[in-house]
Each structure stands twice: as structure tokens, then as C-alpha cells.
Write a protein that holds these residues in place. Structure first.
Motif, PDB file in Angstrom:
ATOM      1  N   SER A 207     -11.624  -1.330  -4.770  1.00  0.00           N
ATOM      2  CA  SER A 207     -10.579  -1.335  -3.482  1.00  0.00           C
ATOM      3  C   SER A 207     -10.916  -2.693  -2.899  1.00  0.00           C
ATOM      4  CB  SER A 207     -10.854  -0.159  -2.469  1.00  0.00           C
ATOM      5  OG  SER A 207     -12.095  -0.282  -2.250  1.00  0.00           O
TER       6      SER A 207
ATOM      7  N   SER B 290      -4.282   7.072   2.234  1.00  0.00           N
ATOM      8  CA  SER B 290      -4.137   5.396   2.216  1.00  0.00           C
ATOM      9  C   SER B 290      -4.451   4.857   3.440  1.00  0.00           C
ATOM     10  CB  SER B 290      -2.628   5.056   1.867  1.00  0.00           C
ATOM     11  OG  SER B 290      -1.747   5.646   2.718  1.00  0.00           O
TER      12      SER B 290
ATOM     13  N   VAL C 249       0.868  -1.244   0.096  1.00  0.00           N
ATOM     14  CA  VAL C 249       0.051   0.024   0.034  1.00  0.00           C
ATOM     15  C   VAL C 249       0.900   1.043  -0.031  1.00  0.00           C
ATOM     16  CG1 VAL C 249      -1.823   1.296   1.281  1.00  0.00           C
ATOM     17  CG2 VAL C 249      -1.894  -1.270   1.439  1.00  0.00           C
ATOM     18  N   GLU C 250       0.708   1.831  -1.315  1.00  0.00           N
ATOM     19  CA  GLU C 250       1.669   3.388  -1.018  1.00  0.00           C
ATOM     20  C   GLU C 250       1.070   4.137  -0.185  1.00  0.00           C
ATOM     21  OE1 GLU C 250       1.752   5.070  -4.925  1.00  0.00           O
ATOM     22  OE2 GLU C 250       3.234   3.950  -5.724  1.00  0.00           O
ATOM     23  N   ASP C 251       2.031   4.886   0.553  1.00  0.00           N
ATOM     24  CA  ASP C 251       1.515   5.866   1.606  1.00  0.00           C
ATOM     25  C   ASP C 251       1.755   7.213   0.992  1.00  0.00           C
ATOM     26  OD1 ASP C 251       1.292   7.391   3.954  1.00  0.00           O
ATOM     27  OD2 ASP C 251       3.196   7.338   4.728  1.00  0.00           O
TER      28      ASP C 251
ATOM     29  N   GLN D 167      -5.907  -0.230  -2.526  1.00  0.00           N
ATOM     30  CA  GLN D 167      -5.839   1.326  -3.118  1.00  0.00           C
ATOM     31  C   GLN D 167      -6.659   1.172  -4.510  1.00  0.00           C
ATOM     32  OE1 GLN D 167      -1.621   1.976  -2.469  1.00  0.00           O
ATOM     33  NE2 GLN D 167      -2.037   3.978  -1.529  1.00  0.00           N
TER      34      GLN D 167
END
Length: 514
Positions: free
Chosen positions: A308, A249, A243-245, A255
Motif C-alpha cells: 500500500s 478502501s 482508489v476503487e470503492d 490499495q
């Protein structure tokens, strides 16, 4: 903790058991009186979603209702156990003839009410709150009507989604007052199953420039993806979802929107590559736009949208497609990469959401992730682990399934009791299971915690999996509230059986250490 001998002493001493023949009718009448208000609390919480540790509105809804609207029914403790959004409700029933100093059989109930960033109550925690209040209040009134000695406790537990609020409450002694805790979780199917262990590895990719940071982060995610695709994880059913910050997020939500920038390849080449990835059919419901970037003269902006979902599902969503696009173009040294609209930061953090069936394997899975990203990561850390959640004694689970099959509870014949695991929960901290390292059998536990899943999706109506955005709508349909009302009565029925039957209670507690 309340010892088994103390919890059972009153019943074993010789009180006559109540006749429960008409218990389903009694609970139906109680529900007709109490449930409308409880449903309104749940709907209010759905309409005012709050993320973990910020559930002040939800806290006040419960506390104000039982201190102002219905005072005297429960002893109310706001902000309990040092947590600003936790609360505790307590009730004792001592029928005539019950010694004032007698230990009462005790049942606890857990409530959750935190929401998710952006997708709000897409995990249905407004229903976890509702079913806890429902089963506890129905059981309270039934215990009074049947003359059953009882102590009931409802514990509001903040922040299940992100930071293991129940671990904080456990450390403060919140679960010491009862050897049994009941709650439930809405889903898109009915069943009683174990749940995986969970740990987040937070990776910081820090470089001298934005482009270098993006390249390092995507190189790390690609290395982890290759381990995942090859099935080379230690443990059983292990996954690591990145999961990209960025933006809003959430560490355990796949995401649904990712923008990825490339500088070097032409727009037509990138469009062709995206089309080829989508054509594989491995990115369900993902769509992408490929445009010239507005801020980078020779840059291409790929923005992908998709469902998602729960991080435990290891979904091939927009981020996975972006990682594969990076794979395609990272072998050419002249190509560079950027995050459209966020080109000043020289740090890109990524949370790897790790799941594995058994708690003992978490460290090995984390070590595999850290080894894979070691060439490019600058710093890693981990958060509070969620141990695996186990189905307690089979008798309790089988009794729930027997009850839901009764006509009074909808004649439901689609319930399963399965060893297949799903998602994760911090309620495992309250269990305190000891697992045999060879057989994986539960040899003992601090407490019995039972959590059935019940289906909120109406046949032919909207449906989704927890943590998909559409599940938030599912969690506010009239049908969903009807199903939770039934589940509240089922669990209240189970509670009354435990309070009324000393043998059943003793069997339920046989796994506990006390």
C-alpha cells in the motif's frame, strides 16, 4: 484572532527576558518526569486504532488523563467545538507582577490521532498526538520554572486523513485563540517542506449490469491513467491516483490488494499478459496469482498484492496493473470484466485522489479528470479540498534546524529545508495563506503554522513510507518513541524562545494579517 499587538504587549512592555542558557538541561529533566506517561498514552492509541471521527478511545485517553490522573494542570474541554472526538487543553501562567488583565503571548499546538482503515497507524498519528502533548507539557513546566508569562493551547483535531477535520474546527473558531500553531509529523526522513493541495473526485459508474459497470469504471481509470502517464495535467507536480470503492478502501491510500476478473481470454493468455507486465519492472513488490474463477465457469481471477502507500506517491500498485490488464483485453468486444466475489452490484465507484502543488490549480486538475471520465461516468462529486501547506517564515524553520544540530538534541545533521512538496495536510486550513498567483510567494496568512517532519526509522531497522502497511510497525518501535521525545524537547525549546523573545515573536508573526 488574538492580534499581534495584544500577543506581544506584555513582553514589549518591559519584562526582563529569562536566561535560556540551561534550557536544554531543564527540558531534559522535565521530560524525564513527564514523558513516560505521555508515551503510554501514545502506545495505547497505537494499540487501539480508530478511523477519523471515531477516535473516542483516543479522546478519552487524553481527557481522562488530564481530568483524573493529572487534574488541575490544564483546563480541559472534552468534545470541543461541536466535534465529539475533539478536545482542548488550555493553560495560563501569570507570574508575580503580571497584571490580571494583561494579554498573554499565546502559542497553540495541534494534535492528530486518527488511524487508517486496515493498516491502522501506518501514518504515525499516534506520534503526532505524542509530540503535541510532549512539546506543550514540557513548555508549560518550563514557562512556570522560568517565570514566563504564557498562554498555551493544545487542540485535538480529529479526522485529518479523510474529511479535513481542521476545516470543521476552523469554521467553529478553534484556531482563533492563537496566532501561532506548532505540531509535527513523523516520516522516514527529517525536514521542513511545503505540502501539496489535495481534492478527491468521487466518480459513480452506474450501468444496467455488473460487467458494464466494471467496464465503465476501468475505462474511466484508463483514461485518467493515460493523462497521468503523458504528464498532461494542469498545474505543477499534479497527479490523480484512483482508489476503487470496494471492501475497506481509503481515499488516500494506494490499495495493496486488487482482484480483477476477465471472461473471454484463456487462463494461459492472461497469465502471459500478467507476466509481461510484471517483467517491465515498473510494479515494485507486486505479485499476482492467476486462477480459474470459482464462480464464473469461464472466468479468470487475477489477484494482485503489493505495498500500500500514500496516494500522493502515485505508486504503480496492484490497481494500476489491473488497469493495464484491462487495456490489453478491452479492445476485444467479446471480452467482459467482473470483480470476483462482488458480481451483483451494477455500480462501481472510484475516488480519484488529486494532488497538485498550488491550490489555485485544483479546479483545473479536477476538470481534466472529469473530462477524461465523462464518456462513461454517471455522476461526480468532490469533497473538502486541502489547500497547499506552506513553510511559514524561514526564521522559524531555520531555528528548528539549528536546534536539532545541538548536542542536547542529538547533533542531527541530516535535516533539510526544501521547496520540494510532499503529501497534503488539512492544517493548511488553519494557515489561511494568500499566495501570489505569479511568484507563488506567501504574501500573508491568517496564522503561522509550523510542521517539521522527523524520521522514525532506525538505521538498519525496519522502515517504510507513510501509508505503507509496514510504517505502522515503525510507529511503535522503541526508537520511534525516543525520536519523538527529542522532537518534543526541540519544539518546546522553540516555544520558550518565542515566549521569551519579543523580537523573535514579532518576526514570526510578521506574515500574519492581523
Amino acid at each position: 484572532m488574538l492580534a499581534k499587538s495584544s500577543a506581544l504587549s506584555l513582553l514589549i512592555a518591559g519584562g526582563r527576558a529569562a536566561d535560556l542558557t540551561n534550557l536544554p538541561v531543564l527540558l531534559s529533566n522535565i521530560s524525564a518526569s513527564l514523558y513516560p506517561d505521555l508515551r503510554q498514552i501514545s502506545q495505547n492509541v497505537w494499540n487501539n486504532p480508530e478511523i477519523g471521527l471515531s477516535e473516542h478511545y483516543a479522546h478519552d485517553q487524553v481527557v481522562n488523563y488530564y481530568t483524573t490522573t493529572k487534574p488541575g494542570q490544564w483546563t480541559v474541554t472534552p468534545h470541543s467545538f461541536g466535534m465529539p472526538t475533539a478536545w482542548t487543553l488550555e493553560f495560563e501562567n501569570r507570574p508575580a507582577g503580571t497584571p490580571a488583565d494583561a494579554d498573554l503571548p499565546t502559542i497553540g499546538f495541534m494534535a492528530e490521532y486518527d488511524a487508517l482503515v486496515d493498516i491502522h497507524h501506518a501514518c504515525g498519528h499516534n506520534h503526532i498526538l505524542l509530540v503535541a502533548l510532549g512539546m506543550a507539557n514540557f513548555a508549560r513546566q518550563a514557562a512556570i520554572d522560568l517565570g514566563l508569562p504564557a498562554r498555551l493551547i493544545v487542540q485535538g483535531t480529529p479526522d485529518e486523513e479523510n474529511a479535513a477535520g481542521k476545516h470543521t474546527l476552523l469554521e467553529a473558531g478553534a484556531f482563533d485563540s492563537s496566532p501561532i500553531w506548532l505540531f509535527g509529523h513523523p516520516a522516514n526522513a527529517n525536514g521542513i517542506v511545503p505540502m501539496n493541495a489535495r481534492l478527491n473526485v468521487i466518480a459513480q459508474f452506474i450501468e444496467s449490469s455488473h460487467a458494464a459497470a466494471v467496464k465503465s469504471a476501468y475505462s474511466g481509470m484508463l483514461a485518467v491513467r493515460d493523462l497521468d502517464s503523458a504528464g498532461k495535467w494542469p498545474g505543477t507536480s499534479s497527479t490523480a491516483t484512483p482508489v476503487e470503492d470496494i471492501f475497506n478502501s481509503e481515499c488516500n491510500v494506494v490499495q495493496g490488494a486488487i482482484s480483477f476478473g476477465l471472461e473471454g481470454p484463456s487462463l494461459s493468455a492472461v497469465q502471459s499478459s500478467v507476466n509481461a507486465l510484471l517483467a517491465t519492472g515498473t510494479y515494485p513488490s507486486v505479485s499476482c496469482s492467476v486462477l480459474n474463477d470459482a464462480n464464473v465457469a469461464t472466468g479468470v481471477n487475477v489477484t494482485c498484492l503489493g505495498p500500500s502507500g500514500h496516494a500522493s506517491a502515485d505508486t504503480n500498485g496492484p490497481l494500476v496493473l489491473a488497469i493495464e490488464l484491462f487495456r490489453t483485453y478491452s479492445t476485444t468486444a467479446s471480452n467482459s470484466f467482473f470483480l470476483p466475489g462482488n458480481m451483483t452490484s451494477s455500480e462501481l465507484d472510484v475516488t480519484f485522489d488529486l494532488r497538485t502543488r498550488w491550490t489555485a490549480d485544483l479546479d483545473a486538475v479536477a476538470a481534466a479528470v472529469e473530462a477524461a471520465i465523462a464518456p462513461t461516468v454517471k455522476k461526480t462529486s468532490t469533497d473538502v479540498a486541502y489547500p497547499s501547506f506552506e513553510v511559514p517564515t524561514q526564521d522559524l524553520a531555520q531555528e528548528v534546524i539549528r536546534l536539532v544540530e545541538l548536542p542536547a538534541y542529538g547533533s542531527q545533521n541530516d535535516w533539510i529545508l526544501s521547496p520540494a512538496s510532499a503529501a497534503s495536510t488539512d492544517a493548511s486550513w488553519a494557515q489561511g495563506n494568500v499566495i501570489d498567483p505569479t511568484t507563488h510567494a506567501v504574501t500573508s496568512a491568517d496564522r503561522v503554522v509550523l510542521m517539521p517532519f522527523w524520521n522514525l526509522c532506525e538505521k538498519g531497522g525496519i522502515c517504510a513510507f507513510n501509508h505503507e502497511a509496514a510504517y505502522a510497525a515503525v510507529a511503535n518501535t522503541p526508537y520511534s518513541y525516543q525520536q519523538t521525545e527529542i522532537m518534543s524537547r526541540v519544539m518546546a525549546h522553540l516555544t520558550i524562545e518565542l515566549l521569551n523573545n519579543s523580537t523573535m515573536l514579532a518576526n514570526a508573526l510578521s506574515i500574519t494579517k492581523a
